[in-house]
Enzyme design. Structure first.
Site, PDB file in Angstrom:
ATOM      1  N   SER A   1       0.941  -1.462   0.057  1.00 59.72           N
ATOM      2  CA  SER A   1       0.139   0.093   0.078  1.00 59.72           C
ATOM      3  C   SER A   1       0.959   1.147   0.165  1.00 59.72           C
ATOM      4  O   SER A   1       0.530   2.202  -0.670  1.00 59.72           O
ATOM      5  CB  SER A   1      -0.909   0.019   1.312  1.00 59.72           C
TER       6      SER A   1
ATOM      7  N   ARG B   1       1.342   4.286  -2.961  1.00 61.06           N
ATOM      8  CA  ARG B   1       1.184   5.686  -2.579  1.00 61.06           C
ATOM      9  C   ARG B   1       2.407   6.459  -2.601  1.00 61.06           C
ATOM     10  O   ARG B   1       2.491   7.791  -3.101  1.00 61.06           O
ATOM     11  CB  ARG B   1       0.598   5.872  -1.368  1.00 61.06           C
TER      12      ARG B   1
ATOM     13  N   ARG C   1     -13.069  -7.348 -11.109  1.00 60.58           N
ATOM     14  CA  ARG C   1     -13.407  -6.453  -9.595  1.00 60.58           C
ATOM     15  C   ARG C   1     -14.392  -5.330  -9.832  1.00 60.58           C
ATOM     16  O   ARG C   1     -14.207  -4.609 -10.828  1.00 60.58           O
ATOM     17  CB  ARG C   1     -12.288  -6.200  -8.940  1.00 60.58           C
TER      18      ARG C   1
ATOM     19  N   SER D   1     -13.765   1.062   2.986  1.00 61.68           N
ATOM     20  CA  SER D   1     -12.547   0.801   2.340  1.00 61.68           C
ATOM     21  C   SER D   1     -11.596   1.798   2.239  1.00 61.68           C
ATOM     22  O   SER D   1     -11.861   3.098   1.899  1.00 61.68           O
ATOM     23  CB  SER D   1     -13.222   0.480   0.782  1.00 61.68           C
TER      24      SER D   1
ATOM     25  N   ASP E   1      -6.788  -8.162   4.577  1.00 62.02           N
ATOM     26  CA  ASP E   1      -5.905  -8.926   3.795  1.00 62.02           C
ATOM     27  C   ASP E   1      -5.250  -9.937   4.498  1.00 62.02           C
ATOM     28  O   ASP E   1      -4.594 -11.091   3.634  1.00 62.02           O
ATOM     29  CB  ASP E   1      -4.713  -8.281   2.996  1.00 62.02           C
TER      30      ASP E   1
ATOM     31  N   LYS F   1     -12.374  -9.451  -3.380  1.00 59.23           N
ATOM     32  CA  LYS F   1     -10.703  -9.286  -3.300  1.00 59.23           C
ATOM     33  C   LYS F   1     -10.200 -10.296  -4.726  1.00 59.23           C
ATOM     34  O   LYS F   1     -11.079 -10.208  -5.555  1.00 59.23           O
ATOM     35  CB  LYS F   1     -10.047 -10.093  -2.013  1.00 59.23           C
TER      36      LYS F   1
ATOM     37  N   ARG G   1      -2.600 -14.537  -2.080  1.00 63.18           N
ATOM     38  CA  ARG G   1      -2.409 -14.829  -0.579  1.00 63.18           C
ATOM     39  C   ARG G   1      -3.039 -15.774  -0.393  1.00 63.18           C
ATOM     40  O   ARG G   1      -2.593 -16.667   0.690  1.00 63.18           O
ATOM     41  CB  ARG G   1      -3.208 -13.746  -0.030  1.00 63.18           C
TER      42      ARG G   1
END
Ligand code: S3P
Length: 749
Positions: A335, A339, A435, A480, A628, A655, A701
């Site tokens: 994440s 960013r 998604r 979210s 997650d 996801k 994952r």
């Protein structure tokens, strides 16, 4: 005398009884030879304008025999046209009366639109067994003498089947090319011609032109005598067959003209930069080009328009048992890495990033900003240097921005791009294309954005540029961080205030990093707001190790007896530590030390030792904080004593895969029964984990979670479809191995 035209009897049923090759040059001859060597074809016959080439073909063992077009096509079940592109119509006219309705017709030409046109001209339409093809292989040599049976090994062959293709025929042709050593891809005809115009035709044109220009210079002998290796490498292709290339350029005229125009424009830009002594402009182009060159193979395999028919899936094979020990640092936070590129690109000045995650998701984000004209150096061992262009400095990308597997990237990009002066399109891989995107598109529309989605609010997203956005207040229906971040990023460009209320705390990396870049984010209980029109100032970002990646090892060391593992520099942002809270509630032995704050984010070292876990009712407020980590928490639950119940986690269903169902299916495959509910799961721990075969559905994952499960299994676990582990955790197999997981990664069929 012509050799016998009768087929040789073959020991087993061949894939094709007779292959007729029309045009026995380098490509036709090499295909004939490779097909014969594959043992999959009965006989290979050829026709050619030159009887000498044909006789030589037999003498060299390249073909079994030859004849006229009509002779060899009659009775052939595969006909390959391998003549110069502009001779195709004449050949099709000659073969049409003799072509069996069951025969497959293909070609090897470099332009596919022209072949399709030729077939339509002669046959009226493109039947389901006409499958244009293009092996991307060759050499500057020509003629049958140059034919090589290994010419296609490790090369790509692009097939451009019609919509109504006979699937069995496609499969049969693909098998032959695969047996010749090639990797078979499929592509749409026009796309093929555009891609090839850029990647093959333009470079040949430049090579021909450059050599011609230099040959015309006064000092030409001197120039060629002192030509350095670079010149030699660069111009090798100028020794290619002029007739063939003249055909190609005339047949792919439109696509080639488009890309010549782009190139001419860019070359003029470089000329101007040199003239104006604009070093920054040169650096921008060269670093972007170097990075693109370095990531070439990755970029190629990631391109959305290509379907790799023989792409080898990755499979994990895990032996049961083991304990987890060592002192490790997992890769950087995904994440925060996304960013860092986004804000660094929009800032004024140069942003240095350390600990950047070199996984495919964050690399896709990095590449997308390069595509919008941002100079980004690296990544080099986790170090990235971003030359910010300021809030208004992004340039229109030339094509769609491909964001791979990353939902985060797509949702955050949509906020940023909704306010740009240019149109843009966001695409992704199969999983991302399924998604939901209306969760960002709807509130962005309320701000004034114009965004089109595919059916059901799915990608691709087409974003109209030049819109003025106005701030809104948005009450998020789901907790979210992606939606919140998307709206805050759009809010940087909007008129007035944009505020977002979250029903439960979600990760706040965007807010923290904005503050770090000098952009104030107002926080009022559960609402975050920004006022548009400010600017970002470049800084330094130290990306902590990803707690989501650390989670696999936290569970692994907890469930495997005799474990003692230290994880360094783990991001401990309280909006992310749900996994630690939940594991501790289950009885895990996790010691947190060396707590510190680095670049606005809390970080700590974690020591985890084996412990008997117990099932719990997972408090709902922990769900967004561990969103997650549930796949691997389900493994912890399966190894715990008693029942674990998860509720309020319907988000898991949208996801990278439906993580509730896919985990339940995987657990069942290894002998663990669970009860799936619409918003969660009930897992009774203590059932034996047997060996078995698990499908990860391409979800990184899920794949890593079952690698962890092997520690408590009684038999071998095989996990299929694991290539996407590289999206978030490059080097997972190596790190897992060195801590004690008995894992092997294999390329499967
Ligand atoms: C992320 C937010 C979460 C998380 C994702 C990364 C982010 O998604 O699942 O892996 O970086 O903002 P949601 O916002 O959809 O919960």
């Amino acid at each position: 005398m012509k050799p016998d035209l009768q087929a040789q009897p073959s020991a087993r049923k061949p894939l094709f009884r007779r292959v007729a090759v029309i045009g026995l040059g380098l490509i036709g001859g090499s295909l004939a030879l490779a097909a014969k060597r594959s043992g999959l074809v009965g006989e290979v016959l050829a026709a050619d304008r030159s009887d000498e080439e044909l006789a030589l073909g037999v003498e060299l063992g390249v073909i079994d025999g030859y004849g006229t077009v009509s002779e060899i096509v009659a009775g052939a079940d595969l006909v390959v046209i391998a003549v110069p592109v502009r001779a195709t119509v004449a050949v099709l006219q000659a073969l049409q009366p003799h072509l069996a309705p069951t025969a497959i017709l293909t070609d090897v030409g470099s332009t596919k639109g022209s072949f399709v046109k030729a077939v339509q001209e002669v046959f009226g339409d493109l039947g389901p067994r006409v499958i244009p093809g293009h092996p991307i292989a060759g050499s500057e040599k020509s003629g049958v003498r140059a034919a090589r049976g290994d010419l296609f090994e490790d090369h790509k062959v692009i097939l451009t089947p019609p919509d109504n293709v006979d699937e069995a025929a496609l499969e049969q042709l693909a098998r032959l090319w695969t047996a010749c050593g090639a990797t078979v891809l499929t592509m749409e005809v026009n796309r093929h011609d555009e891609v090839l115009a850029a990647t093959s035709h333009l470079p040949h044109l430049i090579a021909f032109s450059l050599v011609d220009t230099l040959a015309g210079e006064d000092q030409n002998m001197e120039i060629f005598r002192y030509a350095a290796g670079g010149f030699r490498d660069f111009t090798r292709i100028a020794a290619s067959d002029p007739v063939m290339w003249h055909d190609i350029f005339l047949s792919n005229r439109e696509a080639v003209l488009r890309v010549i125009d782009h190139f001419t424009e860019d070359l003029a830009g470089l000329r101007q930069a040199i003239e104006a002594q604009d070093g920054a402009a040169l650096l921008r182009v060269f670093t972007r080009a170097r990075a693109a060159r370095n990531h070439f193979s990755k970029m190629l395999s990631g391109q959305a328009y290509v379907t790799d028919m023989s792409q080898k899936p990755v499979r994990f094979r895990l032996q049961p048992g083991g304990s987890i020990n060592g002192d490790i640092r997992v890769p950087g936070d995904k994440s925060i890495s996304h960013r860092s590129i986004m804000l660094g690109a929009l800032a004024e000045g140069v942003t240095e990033v350390d600990g950047f995650l070199e996984g495919e998701d964050s690399l896709a984000t990095l590449q997308a900003f390069r595509d919008m004209g941002v100079t980004i150096e690296g990544p080099d061992d986790g170090h990235v240097r971003i030359h910010g262009v300021g809030m208004g400095g992004l340039q229109a990308p030339r094509g769609p921005l491909y964001l791979g597997n990353s939902g985060t990237a797509m949702r955050l990009f949509s906020g940023l791009l909704a306010a740009q002066p240019f149109d843009s399109e966001l695409t992704g891989d199969d999983s991302l294309s399924r998604r939901p995107m209306n969760r960002v598109a709807d509130p962005l529309r309320a701000m004034g954005a114009v965004i089109d989605t595919a059916e059901g609010g799915r990608p691709p997203l087409k974003i109209r540029g030049g819109r003025k956005l106005s701030g809104i207040h948005y009450d998020m229906p789901v907790a979210s961080a992606q939606v919140k971040s998307c709206l805050l990023l759009a809010g940087l460009y909007a008129e007035g205030m944009t505020s977002v209320h979250e029903p439960a705390p979600t990760r706040d990396h965007t807010e923290r990093m904005l503050e770090g870049f000098g952009y104030h984010v107002h926080r009022d209980a559960a609402t975050a707001s920004v006022i548009g029109g400010g600017k970002l100032t470049a800084g330094h970002i130290d990306v902590p190790a990803d707690i989501s990646s650390a989670a696999f090892f936290l569970v692994a060391a907890s469930i495997a007896e005799g474990s003692d593992l230290t994880l360094r520099h783990v991001g401990m942002n309280p909006t992310r530590t749900g996994v630690i809270n939940i594991l501790k509630m289950m009885g895990a032995d996790i010691e947190v030390s060396n707590e510190r704050e680095i670049g606005g984010e809390p970080v700590a070292d974690l020591r985890v030792r084996s412990a008997q876990l117990s099932g719990i009712d997972i408090p709902e407020e922990q769900v967004p904080l561990a969103i997650d980590e549930f796949p691997v928490l389900f493994i912890a639950a399966a190894c715990a004593e008693g029942r674990t119940v998860l509720r309020g986690a319907e988000e898991l269903r949208v996801k990278e895969s439906d993580r509730i169902q896919v985990m339940a299916d995987g657990l069942r495959a290894v002998g663990v029964e669970t009860t799936v509910t619409p918003d969660g799961i009930i897992i009774d721990g203590g059932q034996a984990i047997a060996g078995g075969e698990v499908d990860s559905h391409g979800d990184h994952r899920i794949a890593m979670s079952f690698a962890v499960a092997s520690l408590c299994a009684t038999g071998e676990i095989v996990v299929n479809d694991c290539a996407n582990v590289a999206t978030s955790f490059p080097g997972f197999v190596e790190l897992a191995t060195c801590t004690g997981i008995r894992i092997q990664s294999e390329e499967g069929e």
